[in-house]
Design an enzyme around this catalytic site. Structure first.
Site, PDB file in Angstrom:
ATOM      1  CG  PHE A 126      -1.923  -0.956   1.410  1.00  0.00           C
ATOM      2  CD1 PHE A 126      -3.050  -0.909   0.620  1.00  0.00           C
ATOM      3  CD2 PHE A 126      -1.817  -1.984   2.346  1.00  0.00           C
ATOM      4  CE1 PHE A 126      -4.061  -1.853   0.753  1.00  0.00           C
ATOM      5  CE2 PHE A 126      -2.819  -2.928   2.493  1.00  0.00           C
ATOM      6  CZ  PHE A 126      -3.949  -2.866   1.693  1.00  0.00           C
TER       7      PHE A 126
ATOM      8  CB  SER B 211      -5.396   4.165  -8.860  1.00  0.00           C
ATOM      9  OG  SER B 211      -6.326   5.185  -9.126  1.00  0.00           O
TER      10      SER B 211
ATOM     11  CB  THR C 235      -5.843   7.315 -11.658  1.00  0.00           C
ATOM     12  OG1 THR C 235      -5.534   8.543 -12.282  1.00  0.00           O
ATOM     13  CG2 THR C 235      -4.552   6.614 -11.282  1.00  0.00           C
TER      14      THR C 235
ATOM     15  CE1 TYR D 262      -1.364   7.758  -6.338  1.00  0.00           C
ATOM     16  CE2 TYR D 262      -3.246   8.104  -7.793  1.00  0.00           C
ATOM     17  CZ  TYR D 262      -2.641   7.419  -6.757  1.00  0.00           C
ATOM     18  OH  TYR D 262      -3.312   6.381  -6.149  1.00  0.00           O
TER      19      TYR D 262
ATOM     20  CE  LYS E  97      -0.859   4.075  -6.730  1.00  0.00           C
ATOM     21  NZ  LYS E  97      -0.280   3.259  -5.662  1.00  0.00           N
TER      22      LYS E  97
ATOM     23  CE1 TYR F 215      -6.843  -1.657  -3.929  1.00  0.00           C
ATOM     24  CE2 TYR F 215      -6.022   0.421  -3.040  1.00  0.00           C
ATOM     25  CZ  TYR F 215      -5.970  -0.960  -3.116  1.00  0.00           C
ATOM     26  OH  TYR F 215      -5.042  -1.624  -2.361  1.00  0.00           O
TER      27      TYR F 215
ATOM     28  CG  ASN G  73     -13.649   7.392  -6.532  1.00  0.00           C
ATOM     29  OD1 ASN G  73     -13.459   6.804  -7.590  1.00  0.00           O
ATOM     30  ND2 ASN G  73     -13.440   8.679  -6.407  1.00  0.00           N
TER      31      ASN G  73
ATOM     32  CG  ASN H 274      -6.398  16.674  -2.009  1.00  0.00           C
ATOM     33  OD1 ASN H 274      -6.320  17.886  -2.158  1.00  0.00           O
ATOM     34  ND2 ASN H 274      -5.375  15.937  -1.582  1.00  0.00           N
TER      35      ASN H 274
ATOM     36  NE  ARG I 121     -10.678  17.644  -8.309  1.00  0.00           N
ATOM     37  CZ  ARG I 121     -10.854  16.738  -7.341  1.00  0.00           C
ATOM     38  NH1 ARG I 121     -10.585  17.072  -6.079  1.00  0.00           N
ATOM     39  NH2 ARG I 121     -11.301  15.537  -7.580  1.00  0.00           N
TER      40      ARG I 121
ATOM     41  N   GLY J 272      -8.296  18.514 -14.724  1.00  0.00           N
ATOM     42  CA  GLY J 272      -7.921  17.102 -14.761  1.00  0.00           C
ATOM     43  C   GLY J 272      -9.056  16.140 -14.436  1.00  0.00           C
TER      44      GLY J 272
HETATM   45  P1  NAD Z   1      -2.655   6.425   2.949  1.00  0.00           P
HETATM   46  O1  NAD Z   1      -1.828   7.619   2.673  1.00  0.00           O
HETATM   47  O2  NAD Z   1      -3.666   6.496   4.025  1.00  0.00           O
HETATM   48  O3  NAD Z   1      -1.715   5.153   3.215  1.00  0.00           O
HETATM   49  C1  NAD Z   1      -0.456   5.013   2.635  1.00  0.00           C
HETATM   50  C2  NAD Z   1       0.532   4.670   3.736  1.00  0.00           C
HETATM   51  O4  NAD Z   1       1.832   4.508   3.183  1.00  0.00           O
HETATM   52  C3  NAD Z   1       0.635   5.738   4.814  1.00  0.00           C
HETATM   53  O5  NAD Z   1       0.489   5.133   6.081  1.00  0.00           O
HETATM   54  C4  NAD Z   1       2.030   6.329   4.623  1.00  0.00           C
HETATM   55  O6  NAD Z   1       2.576   6.769   5.847  1.00  0.00           O
HETATM   56  C5  NAD Z   1       2.768   5.156   4.033  1.00  0.00           C
HETATM   57  N1  NAD Z   1       3.926   5.495   3.195  1.00  0.00           N
HETATM   58  C6  NAD Z   1       3.977   6.417   2.183  1.00  0.00           C
HETATM   59  N2  NAD Z   1       5.206   6.443   1.655  1.00  0.00           N
HETATM   60  C7  NAD Z   1       5.955   5.501   2.310  1.00  0.00           C
HETATM   61  C8  NAD Z   1       7.297   5.064   2.217  1.00  0.00           C
HETATM   62  N3  NAD Z   1       8.140   5.605   1.343  1.00  0.00           N
HETATM   63  N4  NAD Z   1       7.718   4.094   3.049  1.00  0.00           N
HETATM   64  C9  NAD Z   1       6.871   3.550   3.966  1.00  0.00           C
HETATM   65  N5  NAD Z   1       5.607   3.932   4.106  1.00  0.00           N
HETATM   66  C10 NAD Z   1       5.133   4.905   3.290  1.00  0.00           C
HETATM   67  O7  NAD Z   1      -3.353   6.013   1.565  1.00  0.00           O
HETATM   68  P2  NAD Z   1      -4.499   4.959   1.268  1.00  0.00           P
HETATM   69  O8  NAD Z   1      -5.705   5.711   0.872  1.00  0.00           O
HETATM   70  O9  NAD Z   1      -4.573   3.971   2.363  1.00  0.00           O
HETATM   71  O10 NAD Z   1      -3.908   4.311  -0.054  1.00  0.00           O
HETATM   72  C11 NAD Z   1      -3.140   3.105  -0.028  1.00  0.00           C
HETATM   73  C12 NAD Z   1      -2.675   2.809  -1.436  1.00  0.00           C
HETATM   74  O11 NAD Z   1      -3.803   2.712  -2.314  1.00  0.00           O
HETATM   75  C13 NAD Z   1      -1.766   3.888  -2.042  1.00  0.00           C
HETATM   76  O12 NAD Z   1      -0.757   3.253  -2.801  1.00  0.00           O
HETATM   77  C14 NAD Z   1      -2.702   4.659  -2.955  1.00  0.00           C
HETATM   78  O13 NAD Z   1      -2.020   5.246  -4.033  1.00  0.00           O
HETATM   79  C15 NAD Z   1      -3.645   3.565  -3.429  1.00  0.00           C
HETATM   80  N6  NAD Z   1      -4.960   4.077  -3.857  1.00  0.00           N
HETATM   81  C16 NAD Z   1      -5.690   4.843  -2.992  1.00  0.00           C
HETATM   82  C17 NAD Z   1      -6.918   5.363  -3.405  1.00  0.00           C
HETATM   83  C18 NAD Z   1      -7.717   6.257  -2.493  1.00  0.00           C
HETATM   84  O14 NAD Z   1      -8.567   7.013  -2.994  1.00  0.00           O
HETATM   85  N7  NAD Z   1      -7.531   6.213  -1.172  1.00  0.00           N
HETATM   86  C19 NAD Z   1      -7.412   5.085  -4.687  1.00  0.00           C
HETATM   87  C20 NAD Z   1      -6.649   4.268  -5.527  1.00  0.00           C
HETATM   88  C21 NAD Z   1      -5.422   3.763  -5.091  1.00  0.00           C
HETATM   89  N1  UFG Z   2     -15.501  16.826  -5.862  1.00  0.00           N
HETATM   90  C1  UFG Z   2     -16.169  18.003  -5.623  1.00  0.00           C
HETATM   91  N2  UFG Z   2     -15.735  18.770  -4.585  1.00  0.00           N
HETATM   92  C2  UFG Z   2     -14.692  18.429  -3.794  1.00  0.00           C
HETATM   93  C3  UFG Z   2     -14.015  17.208  -4.045  1.00  0.00           C
HETATM   94  C4  UFG Z   2     -14.448  16.434  -5.104  1.00  0.00           C
HETATM   95  O1  UFG Z   2     -17.114  18.352  -6.316  1.00  0.00           O
HETATM   96  O2  UFG Z   2     -14.341  19.172  -2.863  1.00  0.00           O
HETATM   97  C5  UFG Z   2     -15.978  15.969  -6.960  1.00  0.00           C
HETATM   98  C6  UFG Z   2     -14.936  15.730  -8.040  1.00  0.00           C
HETATM   99  O3  UFG Z   2     -14.996  16.758  -9.006  1.00  0.00           O
HETATM  100  C7  UFG Z   2     -15.351  14.356  -8.575  1.00  0.00           C
HETATM  101  C8  UFG Z   2     -15.913  13.655  -7.339  1.00  0.00           C
HETATM  102  O4  UFG Z   2     -16.251  14.689  -6.429  1.00  0.00           O
HETATM  103  O5  UFG Z   2     -16.402  14.506  -9.525  1.00  0.00           O
HETATM  104  C9  UFG Z   2     -14.928  12.700  -6.681  1.00  0.00           C
HETATM  105  O6  UFG Z   2     -13.719  13.408  -6.426  1.00  0.00           O
HETATM  106  P1  UFG Z   2     -12.561  12.779  -5.508  1.00  0.00           P
HETATM  107  O7  UFG Z   2     -11.484  13.796  -5.410  1.00  0.00           O
HETATM  108  O8  UFG Z   2     -13.141  12.271  -4.233  1.00  0.00           O
HETATM  109  O9  UFG Z   2     -12.086  11.493  -6.331  1.00  0.00           O
HETATM  110  P2  UFG Z   2     -11.455  11.379  -7.794  1.00  0.00           P
HETATM  111  O10 UFG Z   2     -12.324  10.419  -8.543  1.00  0.00           O
HETATM  112  O11 UFG Z   2     -11.195  12.687  -8.393  1.00  0.00           O
HETATM  113  O12 UFG Z   2     -10.046  10.718  -7.487  1.00  0.00           O
HETATM  114  C10 UFG Z   2      -9.922   9.540  -6.701  1.00  0.00           C
HETATM  115  C11 UFG Z   2      -8.558   9.535  -6.003  1.00  0.00           C
HETATM  116  C12 UFG Z   2      -7.447   9.439  -7.037  1.00  0.00           C
HETATM  117  C13 UFG Z   2      -7.676   8.250  -7.903  1.00  0.00           C
HETATM  118  C14 UFG Z   2      -9.068   8.287  -8.525  1.00  0.00           C
HETATM  119  C15 UFG Z   2      -9.364   7.045  -9.331  1.00  0.00           C
HETATM  120  O13 UFG Z   2      -8.383  10.721  -5.261  1.00  0.00           O
HETATM  121  O14 UFG Z   2      -6.217   9.278  -6.372  1.00  0.00           O
HETATM  122  O15 UFG Z   2     -10.059   8.404  -7.497  1.00  0.00           O
HETATM  123  O16 UFG Z   2      -9.266   5.924  -8.507  1.00  0.00           O
HETATM  124  F1  UFG Z   2      -6.744   8.232  -8.885  1.00  0.00           F
END
Ligand code: NAD
Ligand code: UFG
Length: 333
Positions: A78, A122, A124, A146, A150, A174, A176, A195, A288, A290
């Site tokens: 992760f 992701s 993405t 980012y 991935k 994953y 959302n 965010n 927003r 992107g």
């Molecule tokens: P998170 O930031 O809560 O968890 C990531 C963890 O990794 C954190 O605890 C952080 O301290 C640790 N970390 C970061 N860099 C590190 C390093 N160099 N060495 C050791 N530890 C490190 O994020 P999350 O939401 O739990 O996401 C987990 C994974 O899933 C990530 O790779 C993220 O890109 C991916 N992902 C998340 C989402 C989302 O929306 N949350 C969506 C798609 C993919």
């Molecule tokens: N949105 C708003 N207001 C906000 C935040 C988000 O209107 O303050 C909207 C966005 O425009 C979008 C939706 O809510 O339409 C979801 O936005 P998120 O930022 O929650 O999620 P995204 O789908 O943009 O991105 C997420 C993760 C990315 C990941 C992507 C695909 O943040 O890291 O899902 O898995 F790459």
């Protein structure tokens, strides 16, 4: 079976730790706590009534990493940085952490003859969808550093498998992730201004923010606001357990983890109002940069190969987010 979990203190990691401990796995968590706290791991122990080893370390510290995973059978990876906007401002940090960090991890695994890995990718990697719902064979491309990290790691894993077909590799894409554990002890604890939509709404509901900016109401969706496939983090964590179980045979497989249903921003706002009993003030703002109009998964491959489907509804996602928010108004503090 003993699982080495990089980034296990984070949002998805902690929920997966609970799932694994509840199902009899041993775990070792390795995290540099750059976006998490030890408190989250203590709470995992409270929920599961089990203790486990956690190591404070960076995945780029290859020696510590390699020594820490001795005796483990598989890795769930992760660890990584995940903020799209920040990745545009700090691309080198993102490539170093996410790509270089993964190379260190894979070398350490080779050294320890561990060849089983589940990787957090992701949706993405699909970029702006050519068709919906997204199947795993949709063309891959991304629009920000980012997403590139991935995609590059996915390619590294595919090349690794091609070079040595004994590897067992599951790439989980994953959609959302939202929600929290039903205990309200662990959940998403974003630093600074969130965010993502759901944590932002939760902070409006509890009064930490005045209103939500809805980024655009002129998309070609049913109400003009962005549509996403929100998935409960506990369902997602369960998907990791099923992925580990499916890795009994060598492979390199990419699988979507989503529900298959898309909800608009305004639908999420309404559902959260019902769950919290509070009004969510919002204003329509410009799109927003992107962002895409809509993104949701075709979840069939996960059903067939992992015997897994998401079970929890949007109502449950909002209820559990709200439960965590009210029990932890300032996060883990
Ligand atoms: P998170 O930031 O809560 O968890 C990531 C963890 O990794 C954190 O605890 C952080 O301290 C640790 N970390 C970061 N860099 C590190 C390093 N160099 N060495 C050791 N530890 C490190 O994020 P999350 O939401 O739990 O996401 C987990 C994974 O899933 C990530 O790779 C993220 O890109 C991916 N992902 C998340 C989402 C989302 O929306 N949350 C969506 C798609 C993919
Ligand atoms: N949105 C708003 N207001 C906000 C935040 C988000 O209107 O303050 C909207 C966005 O425009 C979008 C939706 O809510 O339409 C979801 O936005 P998120 O930022 O929650 O999620 P995204 O789908 O943009 O991105 C997420 C993760 C990315 C990941 C992507 C695909 O943040 O890291 O899902 O898995 F790459």
């Amino acid at each position: 079976m003993k699982i080495f979990i990089t980034g296990g203190a984070g949002y998805i990691g902690t929920h997966t730790c609970v799932e694994l401990l509840d199902n009899g796995y041993e775990i070792v968590v390795y995290d540099n706590f750059s976006n998490s706290s030890v408190e989250a791991l203590r709470r995992v122990e409270t929920i599961t009534h089990k203790s486990f080893t956690y190591i404070s370390g960076d995945i780029r510290d290859e020696t510590l990493l390699s020594n820490s995973m001795v005796g483990c059978d598989a890795v769930i990876h992760f660890a990584g940085l995940k903020a799209v906007g920040e990745s545009v401002a700090k691309p080198l940090e993102y490539y170093d952490n996410n790509v270089n960090g993964t190379l260190c991890l894979l070398r350490a695994m080779q050294k320890n003859t561990i060849k089983t890995i589940v990787f957090s990718s992701s949706a993405t990697v699909y970029g702006d969808p050519e068709f919906l719902p997204l199947t795993e064979d949709h063309p891959l491309r991304t629009t920000n550093p980012y997403g590139q990290t991935k995609l590059v790691v996915e390619e590294i894993l595919r090349d690794l498998y091609a070079s040595d077909p004994q590897w067992k590799i599951m790439i989980l894409r994953y959609f959302n992730p939202v929600g929290a554990h039903e205990s309200g002890l662990i959940g998403e604890d974003p630093q600074g201004i969130p965010n993502n939509l759901m944590p932002f709404i939760a902070q409006v509901a509890i009064g930490r923010r005045d209103y939500l900016n809805v980024f655009g109401d002129d998309y070609s969706t049913h109400d003009g606001t962005g549509v996403r496939d929100y998935i409960h983090v506990v369902d997602l964590a369960h998907g990791h357990l099923k992925a580990l179980q499916a890795l009994s045979v060598p492979q390199c497989t990419a699988i979507n983890l989503g529900t298959g249903t898309g909800y608009s921003v305004l639908e999420v706002v309404k559902a959260f109002e019902v769950a919290s009993g509070n009004n969510i003030a919002y204003q329509i703002s410009p799109r927003r940069e992107g962002d895409i109009a809509a993104c949701y998964a075709h979840p069939q491959k996960a059903k067939e190969l992992l015997h897994w489907s998401a079970m929890k509804s949007l109502e449950t996602m909002c209820r559990d987010t709200w439960n965590f928010q009210t029990k932890n108004p300032k996060g883990y503090g």
